[in-house]
Design an enzyme around this catalytic site. Sequence first.
Site, mmCIF file in Angstrom:
data_model
loop_
_atom_site.group_PDB
_atom_site.id
_atom_site.type_symbol
_atom_site.label_atom_id
_atom_site.label_comp_id
_atom_site.label_asym_id
_atom_site.label_seq_id
_atom_site.Cartn_x
_atom_site.Cartn_y
_atom_site.Cartn_z
ATOM 1 N N ASN A 154 -44.614 40.823 -61.812
ATOM 2 C CA ASN A 154 -45.918 40.301 -62.272
ATOM 3 C C ASN A 154 -46.358 40.920 -63.596
ATOM 4 O OD1 ASN A 154 -46.294 42.702 -60.828
ATOM 5 N ND2 ASN A 154 -48.351 42.136 -60.168
ATOM 6 N N LYS A 177 -34.922 50.187 -61.021
ATOM 7 C CA LYS A 177 -34.480 48.841 -60.649
ATOM 8 C C LYS A 177 -35.572 47.904 -61.122
ATOM 9 C CE LYS A 177 -35.216 46.084 -57.415
ATOM 10 N NZ LYS A 177 -35.426 44.871 -58.262
ATOM 11 N N GLY A 230 -45.030 46.870 -55.181
ATOM 12 C CA GLY A 230 -44.691 45.574 -54.591
ATOM 13 C C GLY A 230 -45.515 45.333 -53.345
ATOM 14 N N GLU A 252 -47.337 51.850 -54.574
ATOM 15 C CA GLU A 252 -48.443 51.061 -55.134
ATOM 16 C C GLU A 252 -48.274 49.649 -54.577
ATOM 17 O OE1 GLU A 252 -50.700 48.906 -56.548
ATOM 18 O OE2 GLU A 252 -49.600 48.799 -58.446
ATOM 19 N N LEU A 253 -49.055 49.327 -53.550
ATOM 20 C CA LEU A 253 -48.778 48.112 -52.772
ATOM 21 C C LEU A 253 -49.859 47.050 -52.950
ATOM 22 C CD1 LEU A 253 -47.435 50.009 -49.633
ATOM 23 C CD2 LEU A 253 -46.188 49.247 -51.675
ATOM 24 N N CYS A 286 -52.252 42.865 -58.451
ATOM 25 C CA CYS A 286 -52.557 43.548 -57.177
ATOM 26 C C CYS A 286 -54.033 43.892 -57.057
ATOM 27 C CB CYS A 286 -51.689 44.784 -57.009
ATOM 28 S SG CYS A 286 -51.779 45.923 -58.383
ATOM 29 N N GLU A 383 -52.653 38.977 -48.627
ATOM 30 C CA GLU A 383 -52.797 38.964 -50.082
ATOM 31 C C GLU A 383 -52.317 37.621 -50.638
ATOM 32 O OE1 GLU A 383 -50.233 41.693 -52.276
ATOM 33 O OE2 GLU A 383 -51.854 41.977 -53.717
HETATM 34 P P1 NAD Z 1 -41.167 40.580 -52.112
HETATM 35 O O1 NAD Z 1 -42.037 41.316 -51.172
HETATM 36 O O2 NAD Z 1 -39.806 40.198 -51.652
HETATM 37 O O3 NAD Z 1 -40.953 41.407 -53.467
HETATM 38 C C1 NAD Z 1 -41.958 42.154 -54.091
HETATM 39 C C2 NAD Z 1 -41.236 43.143 -55.021
HETATM 40 O O4 NAD Z 1 -40.505 44.066 -54.239
HETATM 41 C C3 NAD Z 1 -40.184 42.475 -55.920
HETATM 42 O O5 NAD Z 1 -40.200 43.115 -57.161
HETATM 43 C C4 NAD Z 1 -38.860 42.725 -55.213
HETATM 44 O O6 NAD Z 1 -37.783 42.816 -56.109
HETATM 45 C C5 NAD Z 1 -39.108 44.042 -54.549
HETATM 46 N N1 NAD Z 1 -38.380 44.199 -53.302
HETATM 47 C C6 NAD Z 1 -38.329 43.332 -52.266
HETATM 48 N N2 NAD Z 1 -37.571 43.819 -51.268
HETATM 49 C C7 NAD Z 1 -37.133 45.037 -51.689
HETATM 50 C C8 NAD Z 1 -36.318 46.037 -51.109
HETATM 51 N N3 NAD Z 1 -35.830 45.920 -49.861
HETATM 52 N N4 NAD Z 1 -36.059 47.151 -51.832
HETATM 53 C C9 NAD Z 1 -36.572 47.319 -53.072
HETATM 54 N N5 NAD Z 1 -37.358 46.401 -53.669
HETATM 55 C C10 NAD Z 1 -37.647 45.284 -52.987
HETATM 56 O O7 NAD Z 1 -41.849 39.280 -52.505
HETATM 57 P P2 NAD Z 1 -42.168 38.467 -53.817
HETATM 58 O O8 NAD Z 1 -41.999 37.038 -53.461
HETATM 59 O O9 NAD Z 1 -41.459 38.947 -55.027
HETATM 60 O O10 NAD Z 1 -43.704 38.774 -53.942
HETATM 61 C C11 NAD Z 1 -44.487 38.518 -52.800
HETATM 62 C C12 NAD Z 1 -45.549 39.477 -52.599
HETATM 63 O O11 NAD Z 1 -45.291 40.759 -53.130
HETATM 64 C C13 NAD Z 1 -46.804 39.049 -53.292
HETATM 65 O O12 NAD Z 1 -47.472 38.129 -52.505
HETATM 66 C C14 NAD Z 1 -47.559 40.307 -53.426
HETATM 67 O O13 NAD Z 1 -48.287 40.530 -52.242
HETATM 68 C C15 NAD Z 1 -46.518 41.360 -53.515
HETATM 69 N N6 NAD Z 1 -46.371 41.898 -54.876
HETATM 70 C C16 NAD Z 1 -47.192 42.900 -55.224
HETATM 71 C C17 NAD Z 1 -47.128 43.416 -56.496
HETATM 72 C C18 NAD Z 1 -48.040 44.519 -56.913
HETATM 73 O O14 NAD Z 1 -48.320 44.638 -58.087
HETATM 74 N N7 NAD Z 1 -48.492 45.366 -56.000
HETATM 75 C C19 NAD Z 1 -46.221 42.884 -57.401
HETATM 76 C C20 NAD Z 1 -45.365 41.850 -57.006
HETATM 77 C C21 NAD Z 1 -45.453 41.368 -55.723
#
Ligand code: NAD
Length: 480
Positions: A154, A177, A230, A252-253, A286, A383
């Site tokens: 994002n 990563k 994430g 940072e979730l 976030c 979220e």
């Molecule tokens: P996701 O939960 O699969 O991924 C979110 C992030 O985590 C991505 O960058 C992904 O590469 C990483 N990730 C996922 N599984 C991982 C693992 N096992 N090990 C290491 N990294 C991993 O889903 P998405 O479709 O990319 O995003 C969905 C949700 O994630 C969003 O709805 C939001 O709630 C959250 N998100 C939060 C932030 C934030 O700034 N806190 C940023 C991106 C996504």
Amino acid sequence: MTDTYPNTQLHIAGKWISAQDGETIDVINPATEEIIGNVAHARVADLDVALESVEVGFQSWKNTSANQRYKLMRKAADLVRSRADEIASIMTMEQGKPLLEAKGETLFGAEIIDWFAEESRRTYGRVIPARMDGVTQMVIKEPVGPVAAFTPWNFPINQAVRKLSGAVAAGCSIILKGPEETPASCAALLKCFVDAGLPDGVVNLVYGIPAEISEYLIPHRTIRKVTFTGSTAVGKQLAAMAGAHMKRVTMELGGHSPAIIFEDADVEVALKVLTANKFRNAGQVCVSPTRFLVHEKHYNRFVEGFTDFASSLPVGEGLDPNTKMGPLAHDRRIDAIESFVSDAVSKGANILTGGERKGNKGYFFEPTVMTDVPMDARIMNEEPFGPIAPIMPFSDFDSVVTEANRLDYGLAAYAYTKSAKTAEAIGGAFESGMVSINHHGIALIETPFGGVKDSGYGSEGGSEAIDAYLNTKFITQAGL
Ligand code: NAD
């Protein structure tokens, strides 16, 4: 500015390289759905080399003086500034956000590096008065060791630069990563550190299958610290894995930030600030304001003002200077947002504007405003991470505080009031890592940035941010 999108390589042991088996992942422009390039896909063999590299990097970097670290980081920040136009257009091509937002994020990245560079010279210890003559008791700060960092799509620069800068400032080395969906701007950021002259192995960059990489790096004995930005669901898995191997962690979730407009608020100020912040980065933020809780006195005006703003917001390709909101970053977000909307509507919500995918090419979604959303609708509990604004009325302080704190999230919270008494009361009452009252003042680098409850732990701003990469060592020494 550039209109050429670069392919992205791994950066390991001071070299830009392809994956050993030559595998790549396609990168898609979310505004056109076209494949615009690719990113190298690391496997375990590549990670093994990265792990060796990060250990070598740590041994040299931890012995590099803070003053030298400071100088190299300042140089990296200058390089980011000088390359900002190019980096911003790359970010817009791969992530979709308007060019102005991409440029702002890039320039703010340079500021973040500068700030951490300064902090690197201030990782002070202390001397504790001893109980006996001839004894000196010292507390010193040491870098925690090689870091494994995971950052999302994002804010391809902002999320990565906080981790890179914090680790490097503290004297740690790092394997980052980066986000596979938006790899090139993140790589361009890291390249500024490399080109500034950091020793080989201090900063390493990999991409691949996120779970494959985290499951290999986190338990590995070389890695001493894990930092992730994430979703809460993934964060809990990674924190559990780090816990099993006794690694230090920053998480940072996700968030679900309440925004409260009290009876005595300046509703026009609240509207101006909250509308702009709701639709920034198409809501994929976030700390985005998510549940709008409006005193019944202002409810009609707030709903009307929000709907007017959303329905007239120019949505389009981020490279078009008229665009104020770009597409969602990838197709998973379209599916997610459509399902939030259909779930809410099926439970009785009213859509005042938006609610649909825009056009049939590109991941565009209409800025959406909803009212009468029942509490069991998914959007009131999970979220949304998209351009949807549910607005609901309230009548008294206690009930709105209960609603604001109802969820397990605790990242950011917002309130608007002209009363110092209400401001003080709500500031204390929010169960949230960050609170912003009467303005949007969150995410400056000199202020703490992090959540409580399911939104994670640790901070990526303020002096706490560098402390996250430092161990505290106590040395007591008696004269002979
Ligand atoms: P996701 O939960 O699969 O991924 C979110 C992030 O985590 C991505 O960058 C992904 O590469 C990483 N990730 C996922 N599984 C991982 C693992 N096992 N090990 C290491 N990294 C991993 O889903 P998405 O479709 O990319 O995003 C969905 C949700 O994630 C969003 O709805 C939001 O709630 C959250 N998100 C939060 C932030 C934030 O700034 N806190 C940023 C991106 C996504």
